[in-house]
Design a protein around this motif. Structure first.
Motif, mmCIF file in Angstrom:
data_model
loop_
_atom_site.group_PDB
_atom_site.id
_atom_site.type_symbol
_atom_site.label_atom_id
_atom_site.label_comp_id
_atom_site.label_asym_id
_atom_site.label_seq_id
_atom_site.Cartn_x
_atom_site.Cartn_y
_atom_site.Cartn_z
ATOM 1 N N LYS A 280 18.526 -3.577 18.390
ATOM 2 C CA LYS A 280 19.119 -2.435 17.720
ATOM 3 C C LYS A 280 18.458 -1.103 18.056
ATOM 4 O O LYS A 280 18.985 -0.063 17.737
ATOM 5 N N VAL A 281 17.299 -1.148 18.668
ATOM 6 C CA VAL A 281 16.603 0.108 18.915
ATOM 7 C C VAL A 281 17.122 0.791 20.169
ATOM 8 O O VAL A 281 17.558 1.926 20.162
ATOM 9 N N HIS A 282 17.148 0.090 21.263
ATOM 10 C CA HIS A 282 17.590 0.653 22.526
ATOM 11 C C HIS A 282 18.235 -0.441 23.364
ATOM 12 O O HIS A 282 17.990 -1.636 23.153
ATOM 13 N N PRO A 283 19.062 -0.039 24.338
ATOM 14 C CA PRO A 283 19.636 -1.039 25.227
ATOM 15 C C PRO A 283 18.548 -1.870 25.893
ATOM 16 O O PRO A 283 17.528 -1.347 26.324
ATOM 17 N N THR A 284 18.764 -3.158 25.962
ATOM 18 C CA THR A 284 17.769 -4.030 26.567
ATOM 19 C C THR A 284 17.939 -4.070 28.075
ATOM 20 O O THR A 284 18.964 -3.683 28.618
ATOM 21 N N THR A 285 16.929 -4.565 28.724
ATOM 22 C CA THR A 285 17.024 -4.705 30.167
ATOM 23 C C THR A 285 17.759 -5.994 30.510
ATOM 24 O O THR A 285 17.783 -6.935 29.737
ATOM 25 N N HIS A 286 18.410 -6.039 31.627
ATOM 26 C CA HIS A 286 19.166 -7.200 32.067
ATOM 27 C C HIS A 286 18.492 -7.813 33.302
ATOM 28 O O HIS A 286 17.671 -7.178 33.970
ATOM 29 N N GLN A 287 18.893 -8.998 33.596
ATOM 30 C CA GLN A 287 18.346 -9.638 34.785
ATOM 31 C C GLN A 287 18.729 -8.873 36.038
ATOM 32 O O GLN A 287 18.064 -8.951 37.056
ATOM 33 N N LYS A 291 13.413 -3.213 39.351
ATOM 34 C CA LYS A 291 12.150 -2.546 39.047
ATOM 35 C C LYS A 291 12.038 -1.209 39.774
ATOM 36 O O LYS A 291 11.228 -0.358 39.389
ATOM 37 N N HIS A 292 12.868 -1.024 40.833
ATOM 38 C CA HIS A 292 12.847 0.239 41.575
ATOM 39 C C HIS A 292 13.711 1.306 40.900
ATOM 40 O O HIS A 292 13.685 2.462 41.329
ATOM 41 N N LEU A 293 14.447 0.910 39.844
ATOM 42 C CA LEU A 293 15.343 1.850 39.166
ATOM 43 C C LEU A 293 15.099 1.818 37.646
ATOM 44 O O LEU A 293 15.980 1.465 36.866
ATOM 45 N N ASP A 452 0.688 8.472 34.296
ATOM 46 C CA ASP A 452 0.067 7.344 34.998
ATOM 47 C C ASP A 452 0.419 6.016 34.329
ATOM 48 O O ASP A 452 0.627 4.997 35.004
ATOM 49 N N MET A 453 0.458 6.031 33.008
ATOM 50 C CA MET A 453 0.810 4.816 32.275
ATOM 51 C C MET A 453 2.214 4.354 32.649
ATOM 52 O O MET A 453 2.459 3.173 32.886
ATOM 53 N N TRP A 454 3.154 5.302 32.686
ATOM 54 C CA TRP A 454 4.540 4.957 33.046
ATOM 55 C C TRP A 454 4.619 4.474 34.496
ATOM 56 O O TRP A 454 5.292 3.501 34.807
ATOM 57 N N ASN A 458 5.154 -2.201 34.061
ATOM 58 C CA ASN A 458 6.282 -2.992 34.571
ATOM 59 C C ASN A 458 7.586 -2.418 34.025
ATOM 60 O O ASN A 458 7.590 -1.465 33.233
ATOM 61 N N LEU A 459 8.695 -3.011 34.428
ATOM 62 C CA LEU A 459 9.999 -2.468 34.080
ATOM 63 C C LEU A 459 10.223 -2.408 32.563
ATOM 64 O O LEU A 459 10.711 -1.398 32.039
ATOM 65 N N VAL A 460 9.846 -3.467 31.856
ATOM 66 C CA VAL A 460 10.052 -3.500 30.415
ATOM 67 C C VAL A 460 9.229 -2.430 29.720
ATOM 68 O O VAL A 460 9.722 -1.701 28.852
ATOM 69 N N LYS A 461 7.957 -2.297 30.096
ATOM 70 C CA LYS A 461 7.085 -1.304 29.483
ATOM 71 C C LYS A 461 7.557 0.110 29.804
ATOM 72 O O LYS A 461 7.472 1.006 28.958
ATOM 73 N N LYS A 462 8.032 0.315 31.050
ATOM 74 C CA LYS A 462 8.560 1.624 31.412
ATOM 75 C C LYS A 462 9.716 2.013 30.478
ATOM 76 O O LYS A 462 9.771 3.124 29.958
ATOM 77 N N THR A 463 10.640 1.068 30.300
ATOM 78 C CA THR A 463 11.811 1.324 29.464
ATOM 79 C C THR A 463 11.401 1.632 28.028
ATOM 80 O O THR A 463 11.920 2.561 27.401
ATOM 81 N N GLN A 464 10.467 0.854 27.503
ATOM 82 C CA GLN A 464 10.012 1.069 26.129
ATOM 83 C C GLN A 464 9.365 2.437 25.974
ATOM 84 O O GLN A 464 9.604 3.145 24.988
ATOM 85 N N LEU A 465 8.567 2.834 26.925
ATOM 86 C CA LEU A 465 7.886 4.121 26.862
ATOM 87 C C LEU A 465 8.892 5.271 26.963
ATOM 88 O O LEU A 465 8.772 6.279 26.258
ATOM 89 N N GLN A 466 9.879 5.101 27.844
ATOM 90 C CA GLN A 466 10.906 6.137 28.010
ATOM 91 C C GLN A 466 11.616 6.427 26.689
ATOM 92 O O GLN A 466 11.739 7.580 26.268
ATOM 93 N N TYR A 467 12.075 5.344 26.048
ATOM 94 C CA TYR A 467 12.819 5.526 24.811
ATOM 95 C C TYR A 467 11.918 5.896 23.644
ATOM 96 O O TYR A 467 12.385 6.485 22.660
ATOM 97 N N LEU A 468 10.640 5.551 23.707
ATOM 98 C CA LEU A 468 9.711 5.941 22.654
ATOM 99 C C LEU A 468 9.593 7.456 22.584
ATOM 100 O O LEU A 468 9.602 8.047 21.502
ATOM 101 N N ILE A 469 9.507 8.090 23.735
ATOM 102 C CA ILE A 469 9.318 9.538 23.782
ATOM 103 C C ILE A 469 10.651 10.278 23.710
ATOM 104 O O ILE A 469 10.782 11.286 23.023
#
Length: 534
Positions: A280-287, A291-293, A452-454, A458-469
């Motif tokens: 419910k928070v943000h769109p999830t990542t799909h298979q 990782k390049h996008l 640097d953190m972003w 990895n892809l999941v952490k990148k997505t979480q950080l993006q939507y967090l901010i």
């Protein structure tokens, strides 16, 4: 020598009912149909007037004469009548046809009757006359008032039982939700014919977009508005969670149960469950995510508000982002866009040496902001409780047949709009200092090296950080080669605003907290949109 009789003038005066012959008449019926025919009202009035004539009472005013529910004593005419007799000071009798015309609230009605009697005002049911000057008479009156309530509850139980049976058979008993019309209005529930209207077709699109999980609710609201359906984010969220749209009926009248409805569904049951299983928070990542996008679907085309996808140019071995809209030529090199995004993150970075003072200042500012906001939220919640009570009342009155469908539709829609507006104000004013220390520690840790953190995540952490901010993603405008962030997490927006001021402070110097408070308060809870050049 003083005598006892000389002190009688100091004793409280006794209300002599028989000496006050002024009376008022109160009549009422329970439904509009009865009021329209006027048969019952005319009969009640005639009986009361005949009683007054026989007992030499002078009628000074009439109240009621319309339809009002008597299950509570919050009736407009009833309250108006009580106010009049209490303030006039010269009324001796309230004449009603029967005690159930006076009230069906049982013990509450008995208390009102007792209060009036203590003021010298006698409630007389002209077809059920009892002598309230005696204990047995008072008991008989209370018994009749209680029986009226008991009779009302029996009728209500029968109505509710019938309603529950219809619900179990899949019949919807109220006004259909957004997207449906009933072609057989004012008919029995079993004769209802629900059809999907134009708004329903647009909602079907919204469900499909949600199912694909490529748009946020905010973006779906914007897309629907362009197509002609105006709906706020909260109401859309409620629609996504309403099983009516997949052909299932649930009701607070039968908690914990669900039934197959008789109406046509907008979407399949499987799709509905899939939608409500999504994070419910943000769109999830799909298979299929690459990782390049990492900005795929997070970044959207500024011109057409469509989430951007990505592709690989195999000959160059380079990735690009592009708009999904046909004939839109908005595309951008992934490497360039990533570099631009990292530069954007740097705007929210704080030198680690300022971390302690940052947390101290933000704690001070947030507590000051919370005082005003909490008062505002308290008032809004009180208003919300009142509106919800109105909705429950109008629903119950319609279910019991006390009001007609047009009146129900009108006021239900009005109160729901009020509820939605208040809830939006509460959401936009939402502020909580609970777990503030934990949140500030997290922000302080992240803000020291966001870019640097972003970059290393990895892809999941990148997505979480993006939507967090940036909770609503990031827009890319090809015409000026800039990105825009419509909303920034409050903690990080405050960090960005006060970082520049902190650079002027030297270690050991006192902090001017009022300066920071004024800075943040002036910016408000929705900081100005930030644009960055790529």
């Amino acid at each position: 020598m003083a005598t006892i009789d000389q002190f009688k003038s100091f004793a409280p005066k006794k209300h002599e009912l028989a000496h006050n012959t002024k009376a008022i008449i109160y009549t009422r019926v329970s439904t509009k149909e009865q009021a329209d025919t006027n048969t019952s009202l005319a009969t009640q009035k005639q009986y009361c007037e005949d009683y007054a004539k026989r007992n030499s009472l002078s009628i000074v005013k009439y109240f009621g004469g319309t339809y009002e529910s008597a299950k509570t004593d919050e009736r407009k005419e009833f309250k108006k009548m009580l106010k009049y007799v209490r303030q006039s000071g010269n009324i001796g009798f309230i004449l009603v046809y029967s005690y159930d015309r006076f009230s069906r609230s049982g013990t509450a009605a008995a208390q009102i009757s007792q209060e009036l009697l203590s003021k010298g005002i006698k409630v007389i049911a002209v077809t059920q006359e009892v002598d309230t000057s005696t204990a047995s008479g008072l008991f008989s009156q209370d018994l009749m008032l209680s029986f009226s309530r008991f009779d009302n509850e029996l009728r209500r139980d029968k109505t509710v039982t019938a309603m529950k049976d219809l619900i179990k058979k899949g019949y919807w008993l109220w006004v259909p939700p957004l997207g449906y019309d009933n072609e057989n209005k004012h008919q029995r529930a079993v004769d209802a014919n629900y059809v999907i209207n134009k708004d329903g077709e647009l909602l079907r699109k919204a469900f499909k977009w949600k199912l694909k999980n490529i748009y946020t609710n905010v973006q779906i609201v914007e897309k629907l508005a362009k197509l002609g359906l105006k709906i706020d984010e909260r109401r859309l969220h409620e629609a996504f969670k309403n099983p009516f749209y997949c052909g299932i009926i649930v009701s607070s009248m039968i908690p914990g149960e669900a039934f197959k409805g008789q109406h046509p569904p907008l979407i399949s049951k499987e799709d509905f469950l899939t939608i409500n299983a999504i994070n419910k928070v943000h769109p999830t990542t799909h298979q299929t995510d690459n990782k390049h996008l990492p900005l795929k679907r997070f970044v959207y085309c500024e011109s057409c508000q469509t989430p951007m996808t990505g592709y690989l140019v195999k000959k160059k071995k380079l990735y690009y982002y592009k708009c999904r809209t046909k004939r839109c030529r908005n595309n951008k090199s992934a490497k360039v866009l990533h570099d631009g995004f990292k530069n954007l993150l740097k705007c929210y970075e704080v030198d680690p040496k300022f971390s302690d003072i940052l947390k101290e200042v933000m704690t001070y500012v947030f507590h000051n902001l919370a005082k005003d906001k909490q008062t505002e939220i308290t008032v809004l919640k009180r208003e919300l409780t009142g509106v919800k009570k109105k909705i429950e009342t109008v629903e119950e009155r319609y279910a019991l047949g006390e009001i007609e469908l047009p009146i129900y539709d009108k006021f239900k829609h009005k109160y729901e709009e009020e509820q939605s507006e208040i809830e939006q104000k509460i959401d936009s004013s939402g502020f909580s200092s609970s777990n503030l220390k934990k949140a500030l520690n997290k922000v302080s840790k992240y803000s020291s090296n966001l870019s640097d953190m972003w970059d290393s995540a990895n892809l999941v952490k990148k997505t979480q950080l993006q939507y967090l901010i940036f909770p609503e993603g990031m827009g890319y405008d090809k015409s000026n080669d800039k990105v825009r962030t419509p909303r920034v997490n409050l903690l990080f927006s405050v960090t960005s605003m006060i970082t520049g001021v902190m650079k002027d402070y030297k270690k050991g110097e006192p902090v001017d907290f009022d300066k920071f408070s004024a800075l943040v308060t002036a910016a408000g809870f929705k900081p100005a949109t930030l644009r960055a050049e790529i």
